[in-house]
Design a protein around this motif. Structure first.
Motif, mmCIF file in Angstrom:
data_model
loop_
_atom_site.group_PDB
_atom_site.id
_atom_site.type_symbol
_atom_site.label_atom_id
_atom_site.label_comp_id
_atom_site.label_asym_id
_atom_site.label_seq_id
_atom_site.Cartn_x
_atom_site.Cartn_y
_atom_site.Cartn_z
ATOM 1 N N LEU A 3 31.284 32.377 29.113
ATOM 2 C CA LEU A 3 31.056 33.781 29.432
ATOM 3 C C LEU A 3 30.082 34.013 30.576
ATOM 4 C CD1 LEU A 3 31.382 34.967 25.803
ATOM 5 C CD2 LEU A 3 32.519 36.112 27.693
ATOM 6 N N HIS A 4 29.283 32.984 30.892
ATOM 7 C CA HIS A 4 28.375 33.108 32.033
ATOM 8 C C HIS A 4 29.083 32.887 33.364
ATOM 9 C CE1 HIS A 4 24.608 33.699 30.028
ATOM 10 N NE2 HIS A 4 24.734 32.626 29.282
ATOM 11 N N ARG A 9 34.227 36.010 33.913
ATOM 12 C CA ARG A 9 33.874 37.418 34.015
ATOM 13 C C ARG A 9 34.948 38.184 34.805
ATOM 14 N NH1 ARG A 9 31.315 40.944 36.980
ATOM 15 N NH2 ARG A 9 29.902 42.414 35.957
ATOM 16 N N ARG A 15 41.769 41.420 32.882
ATOM 17 C CA ARG A 15 42.415 41.539 31.574
ATOM 18 C C ARG A 15 42.217 42.945 31.000
ATOM 19 N NH1 ARG A 15 41.868 41.772 26.617
ATOM 20 N NH2 ARG A 15 42.945 40.502 25.068
ATOM 21 N N ASP A 16 40.967 43.425 31.066
ATOM 22 C CA ASP A 16 40.638 44.760 30.565
ATOM 23 C C ASP A 16 41.448 45.829 31.303
ATOM 24 O OD1 ASP A 16 39.208 46.768 29.158
ATOM 25 O OD2 ASP A 16 37.736 46.934 30.764
ATOM 26 N N ARG A 27 51.971 55.455 27.427
ATOM 27 C CA ARG A 27 51.741 56.808 26.886
ATOM 28 C C ARG A 27 52.234 57.881 27.852
ATOM 29 N NH1 ARG A 27 46.478 54.444 24.061
ATOM 30 N NH2 ARG A 27 47.195 54.578 21.904
ATOM 31 N N PHE A 294 37.539 32.602 23.862
ATOM 32 C CA PHE A 294 37.790 32.310 22.432
ATOM 33 C C PHE A 294 39.267 32.087 22.141
ATOM 34 C CE2 PHE A 294 34.322 35.631 22.500
ATOM 35 C CZ PHE A 294 33.270 34.741 22.353
ATOM 36 N N ARG B 15 46.713 59.568 15.191
ATOM 37 C CA ARG B 15 46.184 58.208 15.264
ATOM 38 C C ARG B 15 46.299 57.643 16.677
ATOM 39 N NH1 ARG B 15 47.189 53.311 15.580
ATOM 40 N NH2 ARG B 15 46.382 51.684 14.224
ATOM 41 N N ASP B 16 47.479 57.838 17.290
ATOM 42 C CA ASP B 16 47.726 57.358 18.645
ATOM 43 C C ASP B 16 46.744 58.011 19.626
ATOM 44 O OD1 ASP B 16 49.087 56.094 20.782
ATOM 45 O OD2 ASP B 16 50.350 57.832 21.091
ATOM 46 N N ASP B 19 43.170 56.627 19.131
ATOM 47 C CA ASP B 19 43.102 55.300 19.748
ATOM 48 C C ASP B 19 42.935 55.421 21.268
ATOM 49 O OD1 ASP B 19 44.381 52.184 19.126
ATOM 50 O OD2 ASP B 19 44.499 52.945 21.162
ATOM 51 N N SER B 20 43.756 56.258 21.865
ATOM 52 C CA SER B 20 43.719 56.440 23.309
ATOM 53 C C SER B 20 42.397 57.069 23.753
ATOM 54 C CB SER B 20 44.912 57.325 23.686
ATOM 55 O OG SER B 20 44.710 57.952 24.905
ATOM 56 N N ARG B 27 35.755 53.083 28.172
ATOM 57 C CA ARG B 27 35.920 52.571 29.542
ATOM 58 C C ARG B 27 35.224 53.476 30.559
ATOM 59 N NH1 ARG B 27 41.637 50.278 27.727
ATOM 60 N NH2 ARG B 27 41.124 48.065 27.802
ATOM 61 N N PHE B 31 32.153 50.328 29.250
ATOM 62 C CA PHE B 31 32.312 49.249 28.276
ATOM 63 C C PHE B 31 33.524 48.408 28.680
ATOM 64 C CE2 PHE B 31 29.713 52.148 25.866
ATOM 65 C CZ PHE B 31 28.990 51.356 24.983
ATOM 66 N N VAL B 32 33.405 47.092 28.556
ATOM 67 C CA VAL B 32 34.511 46.189 28.883
ATOM 68 C C VAL B 32 35.070 45.605 27.579
ATOM 69 C CG1 VAL B 32 35.184 44.068 30.096
ATOM 70 C CG2 VAL B 32 33.504 45.618 31.125
ATOM 71 N N LEU B 33 36.398 45.613 27.473
ATOM 72 C CA LEU B 33 37.068 45.064 26.288
ATOM 73 C C LEU B 33 36.977 43.537 26.283
ATOM 74 C CD1 LEU B 33 38.966 45.450 23.796
ATOM 75 C CD2 LEU B 33 40.875 45.390 25.380
ATOM 76 N N PRO B 35 38.179 40.109 24.396
ATOM 77 C CA PRO B 35 39.168 39.664 23.417
ATOM 78 C C PRO B 35 38.507 38.813 22.333
ATOM 79 C CG PRO B 35 39.368 38.382 25.448
ATOM 80 C CD PRO B 35 38.283 39.387 25.677
ATOM 81 N N THR B 36 38.765 39.163 21.079
ATOM 82 C CA THR B 36 38.154 38.444 19.959
ATOM 83 C C THR B 36 39.259 37.917 19.049
ATOM 84 O OG1 THR B 36 38.001 40.539 18.755
ATOM 85 C CG2 THR B 36 36.066 39.873 20.003
ATOM 86 N N ALA B 70 28.680 37.991 21.904
ATOM 87 C CA ALA B 70 28.780 36.940 22.927
ATOM 88 C C ALA B 70 29.241 37.515 24.261
ATOM 89 C CB ALA B 70 29.725 35.829 22.466
ATOM 90 N N GLY B 71 30.047 38.577 24.200
ATOM 91 C CA GLY B 71 30.534 39.231 25.409
ATOM 92 C C GLY B 71 29.405 39.738 26.305
ATOM 93 N N MET B 73 27.004 38.135 27.344
ATOM 94 C CA MET B 73 26.705 37.124 28.367
ATOM 95 C C MET B 73 27.385 37.484 29.678
ATOM 96 S SD MET B 73 26.630 33.414 26.567
ATOM 97 C CE MET B 73 27.915 33.462 25.346
ATOM 98 N N ALA B 74 28.504 38.217 29.582
ATOM 99 C CA ALA B 74 29.271 38.557 30.784
ATOM 100 C C ALA B 74 29.037 39.983 31.273
ATOM 101 C CB ALA B 74 30.771 38.344 30.528
ATOM 102 N N PHE B 75 28.837 40.928 30.346
ATOM 103 C CA PHE B 75 28.748 42.352 30.711
ATOM 104 C C PHE B 75 27.657 43.040 29.901
ATOM 105 C CE2 PHE B 75 33.202 40.932 30.752
ATOM 106 C CZ PHE B 75 33.476 41.028 32.111
#
Lengths: 303, 303
Positions: A3-4, A9, A15-16, A27, A294, B15-16, B19-20, B27, B31-33, B35-36, B70-71, B73-75
């Protein structure tokens, strides 16, 4: 952990933005997100992981397709985005195969293959345009130059890509290597069409009414060695046909799916799109296992 | 299946849009998504499902919190949205508890509890505004009238909500019923703050530097009986403190997490938000099991 690293990054930012671009595109085109579960019966013969679910055997879903199709009872255009799981054989480890991966499904009521293919073509072009305008610096850092693919994509017949392959067993033996070789020689995404029913005959695909030896389905192949990107087709909606193609296991496990067609579901077409493959193509990273923090494969469960 | 029902259709549209709205809001706030994965070691003591992963025991993740952290570390601002799994006891079946549910996590570098709480307050107000403007007809069909909550939300001390409760065991015995009763009497969302360390002392929460008997964390409670909506707090980032609070199992299972703090991770705060609870509150549906097409609980695995 990576992640560093500036490359990780940059990849995560791309990806995001791909994720955001895909959902916004769908949508805007009136697709509704249908929630699909991970814990489920399997929809196909892909190897799976099982869990003990309160004394019952359950599976980690290999595909959300059946649930997504069910969404057409509520809306004419639906999509789902959820993790899917495949128990890849230990001896088949490639940069493209994960045991856990993101899977996008979309289904369109009263549509044929062409309409789904057009939608994917527009989706991919939009994603590339969005990334070029929003994460240009990150793509540059990753060494990636990519232009929106020219539409319509070229359609190539199965027999030209896999000459002489006549059945499912022959196909599964050569498909990965032959597809990768084919992909390496492409400069633009293409469709593989005209699939012989002797090679691809999943119960959920319809046969061509004009030629019963052909299945109404397509594969998307990315250029430059990024491999297969999507599979889809026109869905079989005739209950009697579905029943005649089902074995006992399918009938037990997917009773609710078959029942849905007994009650009647509008004709439709759809497809599944592996998200890691799309991220890989857009970002120009052939081996995501070198860049994803991950990922999960046969040899990696933590962190 | 309920997909033909107008109420399910209306709920899925709400719901849709939730979510949107959530992802767009996050964003816009940079905030950056991240992946987990689902397949993972467990991050807490929540009861879990296990799978045989190529001969190794693996778990279906109960929370993505550690990966989301952990994310950082990047953002400086990260979020994750993924399914989480809890093996709820067979004898605890409530309308609020699912075995598979959507979990949103967010973490903010160099932030205290207040900044995370402000973010959630703005997020919830934005979601309600968006739904009132985009799915008004659906909310009406569901019989729901909801206004954006007034900010800042009221903060109520633990002792006023759970008087006399002094330890974790006492709390776990009364928490569900007491929280629901408390929630039923509210007309606006509130925060429960000032948690005694004797009640809440997960290794990942920091103690109050001014008063070591207090844990720096908060719970969000929705009004009108919609129950708990979020838990979060200031994360412990001191490696020696984390080590001294870890038992052998944590040290083995979450070695990578502890290691991250040994190398040094910026101070941060964050929270987890159960998405079904949010959908439930916004749409005014107290029992989603009556309306969701493919929910999972102790008694429901298919479809």
């Amino acid at each position: 952990m990576r992640l560093h690293s500036p490359k990780t990054r940059a990849f995560l930012l791309v990806r995001d933005h791909v994720d955001s671009s895909v959902t916004r595109f769908l949508r805007e085109r009136k697709f509704v997100l249908v929630p699909t579960p991970v814990l489920s019966p399997s929809t196909d013969d892909a190897p799976h992981f099982t869990i003990n679910y309160y004394g019952t055997k359950a599976l980690l879903g290999t595909s959300s397709q059946f649930y997504t199709e069910a969404g057409l009872m509520a809306f004419p255009r639906v999509f789902s985005m959820a993790p899917a799981f495949r128990r890849e054989p230990v001896n088949r480890s490639t940069p493209l195969h994960f045991t856990e991966f993101g899977y996008l499904h979309l289904e369109i009521a009263n549509a044929n293959c062409a309409e789904v293919m057009n939608t994917i073509e527009d989706l991919l072009a939009t994603v590339v345009e969005d990334c070029n305008s929003q994460v240009a610096a990150e793509l540059k850092l990753l060494g990636r130059r990519i232009s929106p693919p020219r539409r319509p994509f070229r359609q190539i017949k199965f027999d030209s890509v896999y000459p002489g392959v006549r059945n499912e067993k022959e196909f599964s033996e050569i498909s990965h290597d032959a597809t990768m070789k084919f992909s390496h020689n492409l400069t633009e995404p293409v469709w593989i069409v005209n699939w012989p029913a002797s090679v691809k005959d999943e119960i959920y695909y319809k046969r061509d009414a004009q030629n019963k030896d052909i299945t109404m389905c397509f594969d998307l192949i990315y250029p430059e060695g990024f491999g297969e990107g999507s599979s889809g087709g026109e869905r079989e909606t005739d209950y009697q046909t579905l029943l005649s193609k089902s074995d006992l296991r399918t009938m037990t496990r997917c009773q609710w799916y078959l029942q849905m067609f007994k009650l009647g579901l509008t004709p439709h077409s759809g497809c599944g799109i592996g998200l890691e493959r799309m991220f890989s193509w857009v970002s120009g990273q052939r081996n995501l296992k070198r860049i994803l923090p991950f990922y999960r494969d046969q040899f990696n469960i933590a962190p």
